[in-house]
Motif scaffolding. Structure first.
Motif, PDB file in Angstrom:
ATOM      1  N   LEU A 112       1.078  -1.006   0.073  1.00 16.83           N
ATOM      2  CA  LEU A 112       0.101  -0.379  -0.297  1.00 16.83           C
ATOM      3  C   LEU A 112       0.714   0.766  -0.040  1.00 16.83           C
ATOM      4  O   LEU A 112       1.236   1.394   0.653  1.00 16.83           O
ATOM      5  N   ASP A 113       0.427   2.094  -0.673  1.00 13.86           N
ATOM      6  CA  ASP A 113       1.124   3.540  -0.926  1.00 13.86           C
ATOM      7  C   ASP A 113       1.204   4.475   0.478  1.00 13.86           C
ATOM      8  O   ASP A 113       2.091   4.570   1.011  1.00 13.86           O
ATOM      9  N   GLU A 114       0.140   4.219   1.498  1.00 14.70           N
ATOM     10  CA  GLU A 114      -0.008   4.682   2.736  1.00 14.70           C
ATOM     11  C   GLU A 114      -1.226   3.525   3.728  1.00 14.70           C
ATOM     12  O   GLU A 114      -1.771   3.195   3.003  1.00 14.70           O
ATOM     13  N   MET A 115      -0.672   3.664   4.597  1.00 16.44           N
ATOM     14  CA  MET A 115      -1.436   2.746   5.152  1.00 16.44           C
ATOM     15  C   MET A 115      -3.419   3.426   6.475  1.00 16.44           C
ATOM     16  O   MET A 115      -2.475   4.495   6.793  1.00 16.44           O
ATOM     17  N   THR A 116      -4.124   3.416   5.481  1.00 10.67           N
ATOM     18  CA  THR A 116      -5.164   4.423   6.101  1.00 10.67           C
ATOM     19  C   THR A 116      -6.310   3.583   6.632  1.00 10.67           C
ATOM     20  O   THR A 116      -6.109   2.605   7.060  1.00 10.67           O
TER      21      THR A 116
END
Length: 606
Positions: A295-299
């Motif tokens: 993932l590009d960022e963990m949201t």
């Protein structure tokens, strides 16, 4: 492709529960309701103003227990028939009608506890000495004496109960009837969305684009109803505050914890320790998910994604029976007989249909077998959820057999220990059956993602948010959507720190949880799981003696306090040790997931 939910009339009958065990026909239901009204009138005529000696106290308790025994199946049938289809006009009107009748009956019966409470303690104690059966009931009555109001006030409050309890019904109507979700679109393709499909599928869908799109669409719809839901919740809170003040409690917390037989320190400890000491472990788990899924960022919208979705087997309802039978066989033949009966006699409503209550629950009416509601999707998580609800069923199946109607239900603080115990037994059974690294990772990730994330993290964050809300109410304040959104976001950001982006919509999570209308309930999940984690370790190491002790705990029902029940099972919840050991155990499980992932994927994590 996720399909739109069918109407209740379109689902397979074998996937629905059989309410005939409560009432075979509407006529039988109405006859029972009429008989109940007659019995209450006769009871009031016989005992009102006449409870003045030990024998009359016992006779009146016999009559009151008989009335409760008739009232419980009627109320259960009313609520269960509505819970599977909130859009059903007949079920709606039946529930509304029963609410009015129950309020009237409660008003008629209110004299009973008022007159008992007015009697001298010495006289109540003499009645206790003449009847072991009612000792706990009268003990509790004496404990509540300082908070009883004038009989006419008690009668008026009882008469207004359907109005005072209306916010919870309004919450469910808004959520399950009025709130209609639009399809969401990904790459030109449309997908249907509902409460059930989001919480039972899209929220954990391994396709990041679809999962995040479903998340955005779901929360966009919630946002349209935030002000109505906030006003509904504020009405509930103000009613609790007013009642607390009327009954001379110092705070709402004191009022709500009183019936749980738990002091404020045990409540605060459960929230404070987990908030600070579990957070680092769960952030590590979030980073693991981010790494594995690239993932590009963990949201916030990514936290429910499974660690290894490709290893997730699809499980039919029939196949779930073998998993659960094998895992719970250690509990003995009688317990397994109950589990098997739940399948054979249709105690469980598995169907997915429009208007059905979300989540899962177990209703355990005294004198009748338990009923379980779940929306079956066929994932391993469903097996854990079903085992959880069968834990509630097994608890009351045992308690009802060994205790009278007044003694069978324990404190809310303890209520989630038997349910989460079954989740631990399923997990331990699965782990003992294979040394394959991928299988072990799948099982451990199921424990972390389902048992501990749901009960220790989700409900813990609800509990910390709820504590902030009640602090505000105790200070004389009120809440609206902006206040609730701000409080919820603060709690989420504090727990997840910089490791998880709390994206738009996460602050609306408070709208999804009916537990806020059930007192200080959310924190009890972690309390129960703390107890069950420690007892499940004892069962693993000691075997049958620990099982036998646990069964005695289930059979004790509500005859002991939460601390006494836990002590019977070898756990001292008056100290921090069980909670600290449980948090450490969760950390060990997450460390194992990291190690297994490094072994399987051949990459360094972290």
């Amino acid at each position: 492709m996720v399909k739109s939910l069918p109407a209740r009339s379109e689902v397979e009958i074998q996937e629905t529960w059989n309410l005939d065990d409560l009432f075979k026909t509407e006529e039988a239901y109405n006859d029972a309701l009429q008989e109940l009204e007659t019995d209450v009138t006769a009871f009031a005529e016989r005992f009102k103003g006449n409870i003045n000696d030990e024998q009359t106290i016992i006779d009146a308790l016999d009559g009151y227990a008989a009335i409760m025994g008739k009232m419980i199946p009627i109320g259960t049938y009313t609520s269960l028939s509505l819970s599977v289809d909130q859009t059903n006009d007949e079920a709606q009107m039946r529930a509304s009608n029963y609410g009015s009748i129950a309020a009237k009956l409660g008003s008629q019966l209110s004299f009973f506890t008022s007159e008992l409470s007015d009697l001298p303690v010495e006289q109540l104690e003499k009645a206790m000495n003449r009847s072991d059966e009612y000792k706990n009931y009268l003990d509790e009555l004496i404990r509540q004496k300082p908070h009883k109001l004038h009989p006419e006030v008690e009668r008026t409050l009882a008469a207004l109960s359907s109005v005072l309890n209306a916010p919870y019904g309004l919450y469910n109507t808004t959520k399950l009837v009025d709130m209609k979700f639009d399809d969401f679109e990904v790459d030109g393709e449309k997908f249907p969305l509902s409460y059930t499909s989001f919480e039972g599928g899209w929220e954990s869908n391994p396709d990041t684009t679809k999962r995040r799109a479903a998340y955005d669409a779901f929360h966009a719809k919630l946002r349209q109803y935030q002000h109505t839901q906030a006003k509904t919740y504020d009405m509930h809170l103000q009613r609790e505050k007013t009642t607390s003040d009327l009954r001379n409690y110092d705070t709402v917390f004191d009022s709500l914890l009183f019936n749980q037989e738990v002091d404020r320190s045990m409540y605060d400890r459960q929230i404070d320790l987990i908030s600070t000491e579990l957070a680092p472990h769960m952030r590590k788990y979030a980073k693991l998910l981010q790494k594995v899924h690239g993932l590009d960022e963990m949201t916030f919208s990514d936290l429910k994604v499974p660690l290894d979705p490709n290893y997730e087997p699809k499980i039919t309802i029939e196949e779930s029976k073998k998993y659960i039978d094998d895992a719970l066989s250690i509990m003995g033949d009688d317990y397994i007989d109950m589990v098997n009966r739940s399948y054979e006699e249709r105690w469980t409503d598995f169907a997915q249909n429009a208007g059905k209550s979300t989540g899962a629950f177990c209703s355990s009416p005294y004198g009748v077998h338990p009923y379980i509601l779940i929306s079956w999707t066929g994932s391993m998580e469903d097996v854990f959820v079903l085992a959880h609800e069968l834990g509630h069923a097994g608890h009351f199946y045992n308690a009802h057999k060994h205790q009278n109607i007044f003694n069978s239900r324990p404190s809310l603080y303890f209520i989630e220990a038997p349910s989460t115990m079954n989740e631990m037994l399923v997990a331990n059974h699965l782990l003992s059956n294979s040394e394959d690294p991928k299988f072990k990772r799948w099982v451990i990730s199921s424990i972390v993602a389902r048992t501990y994330y749901h009960n220790f993290v989700t409900h813990l964050l609800e509990a910390e948010y709820q504590r902030k809300v009640y602090d505000r109410i105790d200070a004389g304040g009120s809440v609206n959507a902006n206040v609730l959104n701000t409080l919820k976001r603060e709690v989420l950001e504090k727990f997840w720190g910089e490791d998880v982006k709390i994206n738009e919509g996460a602050e609306l999570t408070w709208m999804r949880q009916p537990h806020y209308y059930m007192g200080l309930y959310p924190y009890t999940y972690s309390a129960g799981l703390t107890i069950s984690t420690q007892v499940s370790k004892r069962i693993l190491s000691e075997g049958q003696p620990a099982v036998d002790e646990w069964l005695k705990v289930l059979q004790a029902g509500g005859t002991k306090s939460p601390a006494e029940l836990a002590k019977m099972a070898g756990v001292d919840i008056t100290t921090e040790q069980p909670l600290r050991e449980t948090i450490a155990y969760i950390g060990e499980l997450i460390d194992q997931l990291v190690e297994l992932t490094e072994e399987i994927e051949g990459v360094k994590i972290g």
